[in-house]
Design a protein around this motif. Structure first.
Motif, mmCIF file in Angstrom:
data_model
loop_
_atom_site.group_PDB
_atom_site.id
_atom_site.type_symbol
_atom_site.label_atom_id
_atom_site.label_comp_id
_atom_site.label_asym_id
_atom_site.label_seq_id
_atom_site.Cartn_x
_atom_site.Cartn_y
_atom_site.Cartn_z
ATOM 1 N N GLY A 8 35.265 20.237 3.038
ATOM 2 C CA GLY A 8 35.569 21.881 2.839
ATOM 3 C C GLY A 8 36.796 21.901 1.930
ATOM 4 O O GLY A 8 36.656 22.933 1.109
ATOM 5 N N HIS A 9 37.813 21.179 2.087
ATOM 6 C CA HIS A 9 38.622 21.429 1.024
ATOM 7 C C HIS A 9 38.330 21.086 -0.416
ATOM 8 O O HIS A 9 38.938 21.761 -1.146
ATOM 9 N N ALA A 10 37.625 19.916 -0.479
ATOM 10 C CA ALA A 10 36.951 19.810 -1.795
ATOM 11 C C ALA A 10 36.492 20.841 -2.647
ATOM 12 O O ALA A 10 36.185 21.389 -3.535
ATOM 13 N N ARG A 11 35.431 21.577 -1.568
ATOM 14 C CA ARG A 11 34.428 22.655 -2.091
ATOM 15 C C ARG A 11 35.517 23.781 -2.736
ATOM 16 O O ARG A 11 35.051 24.064 -3.697
ATOM 17 N N ALA A 12 36.613 24.150 -1.731
ATOM 18 C CA ALA A 12 37.454 24.970 -2.182
ATOM 19 C C ALA A 12 38.133 24.949 -3.780
ATOM 20 O O ALA A 12 38.713 25.707 -4.086
ATOM 21 N N LEU A 13 38.290 23.521 -3.905
ATOM 22 C CA LEU A 13 39.022 23.128 -4.985
ATOM 23 C C LEU A 13 38.157 22.959 -6.472
ATOM 24 O O LEU A 13 38.611 22.894 -7.541
ATOM 25 N N VAL A 14 36.914 23.147 -6.276
ATOM 26 C CA VAL A 14 36.072 23.033 -7.407
ATOM 27 C C VAL A 14 36.289 23.875 -8.793
ATOM 28 O O VAL A 14 36.314 23.533 -9.710
ATOM 29 N N THR A 15 36.549 25.348 -8.213
ATOM 30 C CA THR A 15 36.876 26.363 -9.384
ATOM 31 C C THR A 15 38.421 26.587 -9.691
ATOM 32 O O THR A 15 38.656 27.444 -10.458
ATOM 33 N N VAL A 16 39.221 25.658 -9.050
ATOM 34 C CA VAL A 16 40.767 26.231 -9.214
ATOM 35 C C VAL A 16 41.036 25.469 -10.558
ATOM 36 O O VAL A 16 40.516 24.357 -11.106
ATOM 37 N N ASP A 17 42.264 25.946 -11.165
ATOM 38 C CA ASP A 17 42.878 25.542 -12.398
ATOM 39 C C ASP A 17 43.300 24.122 -12.407
ATOM 40 O O ASP A 17 43.391 23.273 -13.235
ATOM 41 N N ASP A 18 44.089 24.019 -11.121
ATOM 42 C CA ASP A 18 44.961 22.871 -10.935
ATOM 43 C C ASP A 18 44.331 22.016 -9.669
ATOM 44 O O ASP A 18 45.050 22.145 -8.472
ATOM 45 N N PRO A 19 43.486 21.494 -9.527
ATOM 46 C CA PRO A 19 42.908 21.001 -8.434
ATOM 47 C C PRO A 19 43.690 19.742 -7.867
ATOM 48 O O PRO A 19 43.816 19.321 -6.612
ATOM 49 N N VAL A 20 44.371 19.025 -8.591
ATOM 50 C CA VAL A 20 45.317 17.832 -8.315
ATOM 51 C C VAL A 20 46.403 18.404 -7.511
ATOM 52 O O VAL A 20 46.692 17.791 -6.326
ATOM 53 N N GLY A 21 46.953 19.395 -8.320
ATOM 54 C CA GLY A 21 48.097 19.706 -7.859
ATOM 55 C C GLY A 21 47.941 20.446 -6.361
ATOM 56 O O GLY A 21 48.824 20.260 -5.434
ATOM 57 N N ILE A 22 47.017 21.073 -6.072
ATOM 58 C CA ILE A 22 46.730 21.958 -4.957
ATOM 59 C C ILE A 22 46.098 21.152 -3.819
ATOM 60 O O ILE A 22 46.678 21.115 -2.683
ATOM 61 N N ALA A 23 45.635 19.922 -4.368
ATOM 62 C CA ALA A 23 45.068 18.955 -3.543
ATOM 63 C C ALA A 23 46.375 18.279 -2.786
ATOM 64 O O ALA A 23 46.483 17.959 -1.426
ATOM 65 N N ARG A 24 47.257 18.031 -3.719
ATOM 66 C CA ARG A 24 48.358 17.304 -3.196
ATOM 67 C C ARG A 24 49.307 18.011 -2.111
ATOM 68 O O ARG A 24 49.818 17.523 -1.091
ATOM 69 N N ARG A 25 49.152 19.354 -2.438
ATOM 70 C CA ARG A 25 49.731 20.262 -1.593
ATOM 71 C C ARG A 25 49.320 20.158 -0.215
ATOM 72 O O ARG A 25 49.902 20.279 0.886
ATOM 73 N N ILE A 26 47.931 20.398 -0.270
ATOM 74 C CA ILE A 26 47.239 20.376 1.092
ATOM 75 C C ILE A 26 47.440 19.136 1.864
ATOM 76 O O ILE A 26 47.663 19.200 3.153
ATOM 77 N N ILE A 27 47.582 18.106 1.176
ATOM 78 C CA ILE A 27 47.781 16.894 1.814
ATOM 79 C C ILE A 27 49.254 16.802 2.696
ATOM 80 O O ILE A 27 49.364 16.506 3.420
#
Length: 294
Positions: free
Chosen positions: A194-213
């Protein structure tokens, strides 16, 4: 195209799945597989050298081995005779059971002997991996892509054969567009599908993913954050006047799709059509409409 690939495609996914019953590793009672199983010494069975699954959870194997000690192997392995030694059998499906049986020190195992080409053997191994309950979303998506790219299957054909919805397969395969670092975090279960699906269309998926974690954010919290970012005011732009026909067409399309549609027409040079979706459910619905399945 190679002869092996033609053979695989000729048999089709449904035919290749005929031996793959619902996973018996949970020790639920299943219908017996077609054909008569035979008993083969464990030492005469070898793993598939092209097995797509490389990592086997040791705790889960130990748990399965304990169950096998008490109840035996309920579902036979699917094997083929080794191309270079007819006394040796290669595992087509069931390597996890074979590994657990060795831990349980079983000397014989029930098997179904089938005639598979190298290509068909790999195809069935991929299908079996997809059926695993503990398969992460990235590896599942990669398996779908491998079935389609290597064996020429369409999303519709794979969905029908595996009992999945086409949108499920399409949604997972979009995850493969994420940066490798984000995909690795999904494999490590630091991020959910679910997290990954939300990141598919964002500009900075790595940065937001790191923030999620780091913050331990839920999927809903991530979606709220992304909505907030998309709703943030942008620099004002000169508003271009649109003719009445363009505005009417935007209104018709917006009403039909139930999403905001904007048209930017550039005369003979074509133009752009922008569809804005509100959440992942709307995105899924849009994909189904574009694919002609809604």
């Amino acid at each position: 195209m190679s002869q092996n690939k033609r053979s695989s495609l000729g048999r089709g996914l449904s035919a290749l799945m005929a031996d793959l019953q619902p996973d018996a590793d949970t020790n639920d009672t299943n219908d017996a597989p077609r054909g008569a199983p035979v008993t083969v010494p464990t030492e005469q069975i070898t793993p598939n050298p092209d097995q797509p699954r490389r990592v086997f959870d040791q705790d889960a194997l130990a748990e399965l081995a304990d169950s096998i000690r008490h109840r035996g192997v309920i579902q036979p392995l699917i094997v083929r005779r080794h191309p270079d030694d007819q006394n040796i059998y290669q595992i087509v499906a069931g390597e996890r059971r074979w590994r657990a049986a060795q831990i349980a020190q079983l000397h014989e195992l029930p098997v179904l002997i089938r005639e598979f080409s190298d290509s068909e053997m790999l195809e069935v191994a991929i299908i079996e991996n997809i059926q695993r309950a503990d398969l992460n979303a990235i590896d599942e998506a990669a398996s779908y892509r491998q079935l389609m790219s290597r064996f020429g299957h369409t999303q519709e054909k794979v969905a029908e054969a595996l009992g999945k919805s086409r949108s499920h397969i399409a949604n997972l395969m979009r995850l493969l567009n994420l940066p490798e670092q984000v995909q690795e975090w999904v494999r490590e279960e630091k991020l959910s599908a679910g997290h990954a699906r939300a990141l598919v269309t964002v500009d900075d998926p790595v940065g937001i993913a790191r923030r999620i974690i780091e913050k331990g954010m839920s999927v809903r919290e991530v979606e709220a954050l992304l909505r907030k970012k998309s709703d943030a005011p942008t620099k004002p732009r000169h508003k271009e006047e649109k003719d009445a026909d363009t505005r009417a067409l935007e209104g018709d399309l917006s009403a039909t799709l139930k999403m905001r549609v904007q048209i930017k027409h550039a005369g003979q040079d074509g133009g752009q059509l922008t569809i804005t979706y509100r959440d992942l459910e709307q995105l899924d619905r849009l994909c189904q409409i574009l694919a002609g399945s809604a």
